[in-house]
Scaffold this motif. Structure first.
Motif, PDB file in Angstrom:
ATOM      1  N   VAL A  40      57.544  -7.326  13.802  1.00 18.82           N
ATOM      2  CA  VAL A  40      57.837  -6.972  12.421  1.00 18.82           C
ATOM      3  C   VAL A  40      57.256  -8.040  11.506  1.00 18.82           C
ATOM      4  O   VAL A  40      57.284  -9.220  11.835  1.00 18.82           O
ATOM      5  N   PHE A  69      56.734  -2.577  10.446  1.00 19.65           N
ATOM      6  CA  PHE A  69      56.571  -2.608  11.894  1.00 19.65           C
ATOM      7  C   PHE A  69      55.100  -2.734  12.248  1.00 19.65           C
ATOM      8  O   PHE A  69      54.285  -1.894  11.856  1.00 19.65           O
ATOM      9  N   TRP A  75      62.107   2.179  15.936  1.00 13.42           N
ATOM     10  CA  TRP A  75      63.236   1.262  16.118  1.00 13.42           C
ATOM     11  C   TRP A  75      64.523   1.983  15.764  1.00 13.42           C
ATOM     12  O   TRP A  75      64.581   2.718  14.788  1.00 13.42           O
TER      13      TRP A  75
END
Length: 128
Positions: A40, A69, A75
């Protein structure tokens, strides 16, 4: 719920009065962006103080982070929150001592996201 879109997170940090909030902001961005398990990138901005802080007791600081990301993998929001919070706590405690506390929450509602965009960009909504 899984996501691959950029996510806004609110980070609440409690630290000693002598800790510079801009140093906390830089440490948060570095810790989140370089964490080995989080792929990230983070853009962190300090939220303005709404009330005066006492001189001796720990100060509370608020930050808004936009998490993007790098690998595009989805996620789970709960897992993301847990990992970002762990990375932030670990880095802040290592740098500023054991008295530093950090709590992370993901902005999920439209009202929370608009407040985050105002804090981050100074505009009422996302400007691309």
């Amino acid at each position: 719920m899984f996501t691959t879109d950029p996510v806004m997170a609110v980070v609440h940090v409690t630290a000693a009065p002598d800790v510079d909030p801009y140093a906390i902001e830089a440490e948060l961005a570095r810790a989140i962006s370089t964490h080995r398990k989080l792929h990230v990138t983070a853009e962190v901005s300090r939220a303005d103080e709404v009330r005066p802080q006492p001189r001796r007791s720990p100060h509370r600081h608020g930050f808004v982070a936009v998490l993007s990301f790098a690998d595009g993998a989805p996620w789970d929001r709960d897992e993301l929150t847990k990992r970002v919070q762990k990375a932030a706590r670990k880095a802040l405690r290592r740098r500023f001592g054991k008295d530093v506390r950090a709590r992370v929450s993901i902005a999920t509602t439209a009202a929370e996201q608009s407040v985050c965009w105002c804090t981050l960009r100074g505009t009422p909504r996302r400007q691309c």
